[in-house]
Design a protein around this motif. Structure first.
Motif, PDB file in Angstrom:
ATOM      1  N   ASP A 206      -5.037  -1.417   7.691  1.00  0.00           N
ATOM      2  CA  ASP A 206      -5.254  -1.644   9.002  1.00  0.00           C
ATOM      3  C   ASP A 206      -4.742  -0.227   9.820  1.00  0.00           C
ATOM      4  O   ASP A 206      -4.974  -0.413  11.583  1.00  0.00           O
ATOM      5  CB  ASP A 206      -4.625  -3.111   9.881  1.00  0.00           C
ATOM      6  CG  ASP A 206      -6.036  -3.902   9.372  1.00  0.00           C
ATOM      7  OD1 ASP A 206      -6.946  -3.442   9.706  1.00  0.00           O
ATOM      8  OD2 ASP A 206      -5.970  -5.095  10.533  1.00  0.00           O
ATOM      9  N   GLY A 207      -3.964   0.372   9.614  1.00  0.00           N
ATOM     10  CA  GLY A 207      -3.201   1.630   9.638  1.00  0.00           C
ATOM     11  C   GLY A 207      -1.774   1.821   9.609  1.00  0.00           C
ATOM     12  O   GLY A 207      -1.670   1.345   7.537  1.00  0.00           O
ATOM     13  N   PRO A 208      -0.886   2.030   9.731  1.00  0.00           N
ATOM     14  CA  PRO A 208       0.486   2.434   9.356  1.00  0.00           C
ATOM     15  C   PRO A 208       0.963   0.881   8.868  1.00  0.00           C
ATOM     16  O   PRO A 208       0.835   0.223   9.746  1.00  0.00           O
ATOM     17  CB  PRO A 208       1.100   3.272  10.194  1.00  0.00           C
ATOM     18  CG  PRO A 208       0.843   3.322  11.377  1.00  0.00           C
ATOM     19  CD  PRO A 208      -1.027   3.475  11.186  1.00  0.00           C
ATOM     20  N   LYS A 209       2.565   1.311   8.361  1.00  0.00           N
ATOM     21  CA  LYS A 209       3.175   0.120   8.042  1.00  0.00           C
ATOM     22  C   LYS A 209       3.173  -1.020   9.327  1.00  0.00           C
ATOM     23  O   LYS A 209       2.578  -2.431   9.194  1.00  0.00           O
ATOM     24  CB  LYS A 209       4.495  -0.094   8.063  1.00  0.00           C
ATOM     25  CG  LYS A 209       5.046  -1.528   7.431  1.00  0.00           C
ATOM     26  CD  LYS A 209       6.684  -0.478   6.860  1.00  0.00           C
ATOM     27  CE  LYS A 209       7.931  -1.782   7.057  1.00  0.00           C
ATOM     28  NZ  LYS A 209       7.314  -2.828   5.569  1.00  0.00           N
ATOM     29  N   ASP A 210       3.515  -0.569  10.933  1.00  0.00           N
ATOM     30  CA  ASP A 210       3.592  -1.019  12.047  1.00  0.00           C
ATOM     31  C   ASP A 210       2.649  -2.182  12.493  1.00  0.00           C
ATOM     32  O   ASP A 210       2.185  -2.937  12.445  1.00  0.00           O
ATOM     33  CB  ASP A 210       4.288  -0.799  12.750  1.00  0.00           C
ATOM     34  CG  ASP A 210       3.657   1.009  13.495  1.00  0.00           C
ATOM     35  OD1 ASP A 210       2.745   1.296  12.974  1.00  0.00           O
ATOM     36  OD2 ASP A 210       4.142   1.048  14.854  1.00  0.00           O
TER      37      ASP A 210
END
Lengths: 486, 116
Positions: A206-210
């Motif tokens: 879904d994207g970077p870690k956060d």
């Protein structure tokens, strides 16, 4: 009586398009006219030696000669556009278990706890499902393993693969496998098996870690980004970059940060991204992760601009939703995307086999059943024949009610050839298979995206068109530029 | 005559026009499209006119803009309706030829039969 006129008009659909008018013929070929020329066309006042007339003639919208040839050609192009109907069901989705080691906040599948093995597909059901799949007349069979998390019932995955390969020695179809996995349970042994049987991986990122960890969490609530990043790398090393793909879901957490998601895809070595909307099923509705159509569209436009610029800067990455629509607009060919075709791919393009052998017209139909509504249950492999399932009233109704050629508002829409209908979404959102176009989010979004892409095509910026053609043809921009130079 | 009578009441737009200018199909299709922004009601009147009542769903709606859009759409829908009548035979021939093709010569005969 058109024969008394200086030229004959052929079928087209039109739409006011900023200061011009867009005309699209039965096969999806299009032309922009000024308002004045459009008025002249309608009143049969176009000069038949004018450039406008000749352009319209080349698109089979008018003719001043024998109509047989243009009708013949239009029919051939129409047949090509509808050629996805030739082969019947090619995509067969197997829900090998409802168990999952994750509990994603937007899960559509309403997954079950890892210990609940009663939600696994058993051997007998798996065999019946494969037997059913091979009754499809389609020369291509793609079996996609979903869940839950299919790796939690990997023994059945292996059985299905091997039994399918065995049957295919008789049927000689083009057989493909994809496993949709969150990669938490992948290991070298499983990867070796996937490699040996040419099984592709579709995972979720879904994207970077956060951003990823905000929604995609384990059952204990911890983020999954670190482990799946490691496993994407491992999978790519073992299977090759092209055999590992990823999908993202747009939620309110990442809708305004799509550039970061795109950067993450590049960082992980992916060269395409499908900016997908959240489907309003399962936990997604409870967790209130949605957004309105305008919010998605505005952010989608920004993301598309960003991706185009990346390509112009020498970075290869495509957006798959745009690619599907551009292919429909700019080429004579259909696209194997069951969500955007007429009639819908419900049952005839795709079928979903539940862990207990229930067969649904689409994955959304299965979600609906999980929510207690079995409206789109075609039958069960244990009880019903192929004919009962695939030629039954459920399939027929879904098809009959998803032909955009006869749906209100779609029937006269200039974007009709590029669009499609989803009777399951209509039924779920609007309690009607046909649906209500003016208030349908599915319709609004498709309309906005198609219109935006058409605006870019109309601008005819050569750099942007090169990017689009590189996506459509899966070639580099340099190759496209070379082709343009001829 | 484009418009016989028009009354603007609070949060409501009433548009009346001569029924002979626009087909009922075009009127109803226009009203259907406007359902995203308005509640619509259509009535026929004794003097062969049609009355359309548009009630915006949003308080902030610009009635003049809605009215302009309505007339533009109505004209387009009327053109589409007339086009559909004009094209119906050709459209059927195209689809027939696509899925049940005949030879070029037979197609030519079919076209002649339809007097296209």
């Amino acid at each position: 009586m058109q024969s008394e006129k200086p030229y004959l008009l052929f079928p087209y659909r039109f739409m006011r398009f900023n200061e011009d008018v867009l005309l699209v013929n039965e096969a999806g070929e299009f032309i922009f006219l000024s308002e004045d020329d459009f008025a002249r066309l309608l009143s049969y006042q176009l000069e038949t030696n004018s450039e406008t007339f000749l352009n319209l003639k080349s698109k089979h919208i008018v003719t001043n000669s024998d109509p047989t040839l243009p009708i013949y050609l239009l029919a051939t192009k129409y047949r090509t556009k509808k050629s996805f109907l030739n082969d019947f069901t090619a995509l067969h989705i197997f829900i090998v278990t409802l168990r999952c080691n994750q509990k994603c906040r937007y899960c559509q599948a309403s997954s079950e706890d890892e210990t609940k093995t009663e939600f696994d597909m058993d051997l007998y059901t798996a065999k019946k499902c494969v037997d059913m799949v091979f009754k499809s007349p389609s020369p291509t069979i793609k079996i996609e393993f979903q869940g839950g998390e299919p790796l939690l019932n990997f023994e059945i995955v292996k059985y299905i693969v091997q039994y399918s390969e065995k049957l295919n020695k008789i049927h000689h179809k083009r057989l493909e496998f994809v496993i949709c996995t969150n990669l938490l349970a992948i290991d070298e042994q499983i990867l070796r098996y996937l490699e040996g049987h040419n099984i592709w991986i579709s995972t979720s990122l879904d994207g970077p870690k956060d951003i990823h960890d905000a929604n995609r969490i384990t059952r204990k609530g911890s983020g999954t980004y670190d482990i799946i990043s490691k496993n994407i790398k491992l999978a790519k090393e073992k299977l090759g970059n092209h055999r590992v793909d990823a999908l993202m879901v747009t939620t309110k957490n990442n809708v305004s940060q799509l550039n970061k998601v795109i950067d993450e895809y590049l960082k992980q070595g992916f060269c395409s991204i499908f900016i997908r909307t959240l489907h309003p099923f399962g936990r997604a509705t409870k967790e209130k992760l949605g957004y309105d159509v305008e919010t998605f569209f505005e952010n989608y436009k920004k993301a598309l601009t960003y991706i185009i610029q990346l390509n112009l800067d020498g970075v290869t990455i495509s957006e798959q939703y745009a690619t599907i629509i551009l292919t429909k607009i700019l080429t004579p060919f259909p696209v194997g995307f069951v969500d955007l075709q007429s009639p819908a791919g419900t049952g005839i393009g795709c079928a979903v086999y539940g862990f207990n052998g229930d067969v649904f017209v689409s994955d959304e139909a299965r979600m609906l059943a999980k929510m207690g509504d079995h409206r789109f249950l075609m039958g069960n492999v244990r009880r019903n024949s192929y004919e009962e399932i695939f030629k039954g009233t459920v399939t027929q109704e879904a098809i009959e009610n998803s032909c955009v050629e006869s749906l209100p508002q779609c029937s006269e829409c200039a974007f009709q050839v590029y669009c499609g209908a989803d009777p399951v979404r209509n039924y779920y959102g609007q309690n009607d298979l046909i649906g209500h176009r003016p208030t349908s989010e599915f319709h609004q979004l498709n309309f906005l995206v198609i219109r935006h892409l058409m605006e870019l095509i109309k601008e005819n910026n050569q750099d942007i068109m090169n990017v689009f053609w590189s996506w459509i043809t899966n070639r580099s921009i340099d190759e496209i530029k070379g082709l343009n130079r001829g | 005559m484009k418009e016989k009578n028009k009354l603007k009441e609070e949060k409501k737009l009433i548009i009346k026009f001569d029924a002979s200018l626009y087909d009922k199909v075009a009127v109803l299709k226009t009203c259907y499209i406007f359902q995203d922004r308005c509640h619509t009601k259509t009535e026929t009147e004794k003097n062969s006119s049609i009355k359309v009542i548009l009630t915006p769903k949003k308080e902030s709606a610009d009635l003049q803009q809605i009215e302009n859009q309505f007339w533009d759409e109505l004209i387009d829908q009327q053109v589409r309706y007339e086009n559909d009548n004009l094209f119906s035979d050709i459209r059927r021939l195209i689809v027939e030829q696509a899925f049940r093709p005949v030879s070029f010569a037979d197609l030519k005969n079919k076209i002649k039969k339809h007097a296209i």
